[in-house]
Design a protein around this motif. Structure first.
Motif, short mmCIF file in Angstrom:
data_model
loop_
_atom_site.label_atom_id
_atom_site.label_comp_id
_atom_site.label_asym_id
_atom_site.label_seq_id
_atom_site.Cartn_x
_atom_site.Cartn_y
_atom_site.Cartn_z
N ALA A 103 0.96 -1.20 0.10
CA ALA A 103 0.00 -0.07 -0.10
C ALA A 103 0.89 1.30 -0.04
CB ALA A 103 -1.02 -0.02 1.50
N TRP A 104 2.01 1.30 0.73
CA TRP A 104 2.87 2.51 0.83
C TRP A 104 3.62 2.54 -0.46
CZ3 TRP A 104 2.77 6.39 3.83
CH2 TRP A 104 4.05 7.15 4.06
N LYS A 153 6.04 -6.74 14.64
CA LYS A 153 5.02 -5.76 14.98
C LYS A 153 5.55 -4.29 15.08
CE LYS A 153 2.35 -9.31 18.02
NZ LYS A 153 2.06 -9.81 19.32
N ALA A 154 6.75 -4.36 15.43
CA ALA A 154 7.31 -3.00 15.42
C ALA A 154 7.35 -2.20 14.20
CB ALA A 154 8.78 -2.87 16.03
N ARG A 155 7.70 -3.02 13.14
CA ARG A 155 7.82 -2.48 11.67
C ARG A 155 6.10 -2.15 11.21
NH1 ARG A 155 12.22 -6.63 9.07
NH2 ARG A 155 13.64 -6.25 10.76
N ILE A 156 5.16 -2.94 11.55
CA ILE A 156 3.87 -2.64 11.30
C ILE A 156 3.30 -1.47 12.07
CG2 ILE A 156 1.51 -3.63 11.65
CD1 ILE A 156 2.39 -6.40 11.37
N ALA A 157 3.91 -1.28 13.16
CA ALA A 157 3.39 -0.11 13.83
C ALA A 157 4.02 1.13 13.22
CB ALA A 157 3.79 -0.13 15.29
N ARG A 158 5.40 0.94 12.90
CA ARG A 158 6.09 2.17 12.27
C ARG A 158 5.48 2.69 10.89
NH1 ARG A 158 10.86 4.26 13.47
NH2 ARG A 158 10.13 3.78 15.62
N ALA A 202 1.72 6.20 7.69
CA ALA A 202 0.53 6.69 7.02
C ALA A 202 -0.27 7.64 7.33
CB ALA A 202 -0.42 5.08 6.84
N LYS A 203 -0.08 7.80 8.76
CA LYS A 203 -0.97 8.92 9.69
C LYS A 203 -0.29 10.20 9.32
CE LYS A 203 -2.50 6.00 13.60
NZ LYS A 203 -2.40 5.49 15.01
#
Length: 610
Positions: free
Chosen positions: A565-566, A599-604, A609-610
């Motif tokens: 998506a990015w 999980k850290a990469r998903i959060a980053r 995106a925000k």
């Protein structure tokens, strides 16, 4: 008008047939001259002199010279042609080459020693200013009777370069036999005297061994091992890269496998092609590593060049674009065997730019002596193609130069790399096991049907039966002199840089010594690394967190979806996004990351995106 001036030439003395060849180079080192461009060697290397001596002593009608790529087959052949013309044993020369580019190279090389060949000949009488013609095997196949008539009209020497191509198809073999059967002399040259099939090669002698299997017999052989010992060719360092591959089959199933692990033939092929897919992380990481290796080599060899051999034109363009971004320089792109392609190869050969990307045509015979670094980014898996591809990098110009070739960790390719120094012959028969032979005709028809559907690289149409989803790259090992060095490491790590940073000018024994030192240093680093900094592969089993495979798979799938998506939002390559996440969050490649790291990469990326 005489063919040559009255002054005797060092390589073509005026002596009766059957007399000994000139011995002026016998006192020289076998490696002299250190660099012998096509047709320009004033003195012969020891093997060239030895082959010439044997020919002049025996005066055969047919002569097969097998010499490793880069050893100087062309210089030997043109010296012999000069001798035969000068002594009126032949009156004209016909050179048969695999490609349009190569026939032009032959004509240019011959002109340097006074033999004029017409590379543009198509039909009709030949101008009196020429001593012969240079044509392709395909050209002979189109009109064999034209060339038979030329061969019959005057005493002719036929030089067949890379003679195994005369067996590429039944029609080519028959055409060559029809055209050149009347020749006064025939000289066959090859660096790889074997084929991947059992098609007989015209004018090559076969003898049955004790097992009843017929093999080709060379009149003079100069293998890679001999040439390496004589410093005529470069030692080759193979750098192998593994990694996790993900793809979707035609039926919609998502599969994941690691390069180098035991798999079926079909799965190996699909994982291999997934690694080579431009949208994954594997190929960008390997190209970056290869560019870093080229930078190191250019410290000692300023004009050293690199070549990426691609499967087809689409991926070749994608690779060229990546290399432009990686190196910051224009990349030479060669896509077909046409006039423009030949011009680009010549310009690259004479220049000092870093990279060339090509599809097939630079895999054999093309003379670019400054090539020192290669990337085998094709799914062609025949030993013949592999040997010819590696042959583009082994031509030595001066003592101490090394060659580096980057490979995917495919067992078949690693086997070819470990067999570099073995001498192979063309086997005409295959040993039969009990029960074989009953369905030969059916097998032949099936093979023909499969070949009819072959893709551009000759490996079938499976590229349409799956979709590459993602790939990671892991530095796997170094292969040198049939030995393996190193352990797995992440791209960009100190361990990888140790191997990429080996100097470009080294003697063969120095290469082995440095590889052993690098391996020892890597082992010591691994032992001293704290457990919380270790890769999962390095942690003892009892210290690894208990995580289900399904949980890891779902986290990787989520991360890859966010990266995709990015990518659509920013147009950044997938590999670049993954590398930036690793830089900010730490940890190894996605395929080896822990649950917390994923999980850290998903959060980053959600923060981005925000």
């Amino acid at each position: 008008m005489p063919l040559f001036s009255d002054a005797p030439e060092p390589h073509a003395p005026n002596r009766a047939a059957g007399h000994a060849a000139p011995t002026s180079s016998h006192h020289l080192s076998p490696a002299f001259p250190g660099r012998a461009p096509w047709g320009t060697a004033g003195k012969l290397r020891a093997w060239q002199q030895g082959a010439l001596d044997r020919y002049i002593e025996t005066q055969p009608r047919d002569f097969l010279a097998v010499a490793t790529p880069g050893a100087g087959k062309t210089t030997f052949a043109l010296t012999l042609a000069s001798y035969l013309l000068h002594n009126h044993l032949v009156q004209q020369v016909t050179v048969v080459a695999p490609t349009e580019h190569l026939k032009k190279q032959w004509a240019e090389a011959a002109a340097r020693i006074g033999i004029k060949l017409d590379p543009a000949y198509s039909s009709g009488p030949l101008s009196r200013e020429y001593h012969g013609i240079a044509i392709t095997y395909a050209g002979v196949g189109v009109n064999p009777m034209l060339h038979r008539n030329r061969t019959e009209s005057r005493k002719t020497l036929v030089i067949m370069d890379e003679i195994h191509h005369a067996g590429d198809s039944k029609s080519w073999g028959e055409a060559c036999f029809e055209a050149f059967e009347p020749a006064t002399r025939r000289l066959a040259l090859t660096g790889t005297p074997f084929r991947s099939d059992t098609n007989p090669i015209p004018f090559v002698q076969y003898e049955a061994g004790s097992d009843g299997i017929r093999k080709s017999v060379a009149d003079y052989t100069y293998g890679y091992g001999n040439a390496l010992a004589d410093h005529v060719v470069r030692p080759v360092i193979f750098l192998s890269y593994s990694g996790n591959m993900r793809w979707r089959t035609k039926s919609g199933d998502e599969l994941e496998a690691r390069l180098g692990e035991p798999m079926t033939k079909d799965l190996i092929a699909q994982a291999w092609r997934t690694a080579l897919a431009p949208q994954g992380e594997w190929i960008p990481a390997v190209l970056q590593a290869a560019d870093r290796r080229l930078t190191e080599v250019r410290k000692a060899i300023p004009d050293a060049g690199g070549l990426v051999i691609a499967t087809d034109q689409t991926v070749a363009r994608a690779y060229a674009k990546m290399l432009r971004e990686i190196s910051g320089e224009k990349v030479t792109l060669v896509l077909s065997d046409e006039a423009e392609a030949s011009k680009r190869i010549s310009e690259y050969s004479e220049g000092t730019s870093r990279w060339m990307v090509a599809v097939r045509m630079v895999s054999e015979g093309v003379d670019v002596p400054r090539l020192c670094v290669g990337v085998y980014a094709t799914s062609i898996s025949t030993p013949l193609f592999f040997a010819q591809a590696v042959g583009r990098f082994v031509r030595a110009r001066k003592r101490g130069e090394t060659a580096s070739v980057f490979l995917p960790t495919i067992p078949m390719l690693l086997g070819f790399a470990n067999e570099m120094e073995l001498q192979r012959d063309h086997v005409l028969d295959r040993p039969k096991k009990e029960g074989e032979g009953l369905f030969d005709e059916e097998d032949r028809l099936l093979a023909e049907a499969e070949r009819a559907n072959d893709g551009p690289d000759g490996t079938g149409g499976e590229e349409f039966s799956y979709e590459a989803l993602g790939s990671d790259a892991v530095f796997d090992r170094v292969l040198y002199n049939a030995m393996e060095f190193g352990m797995q490491a992440h791209p960009g790590s100190e361990e990888e840089e140790d191997y990429l940073g080996i100097p470009g000018l080294l003697e063969p024994d120095q290469v082995q010594m440095l590889l052993q030192k690098r391996q020892h240093r890597q082992i010591q680093r691994s032992k001293g690394r704290p457990a919380d900094e270790a890769d999962l592969l390095e942690l003892p089993a009892e210290q690894r967190p208990v995580v289900t495979h399904q949980e890891l798979r779902e986290l990787r799938k989520e991360l890859n979806a966010l990266v995709a998506a990015w990518h659509h939002r920013t147009s950044q390559p997938h590999g670049t996004i993954h590398n930036e996440l690793r830089r900010q969050c730490g940890g190894p490649l996605t395929a080896q990351a822990t649950v917390n790291q994923l999980k850290a990469r998903i959060a980053r990326i959600r923060e981005w995106a925000k």
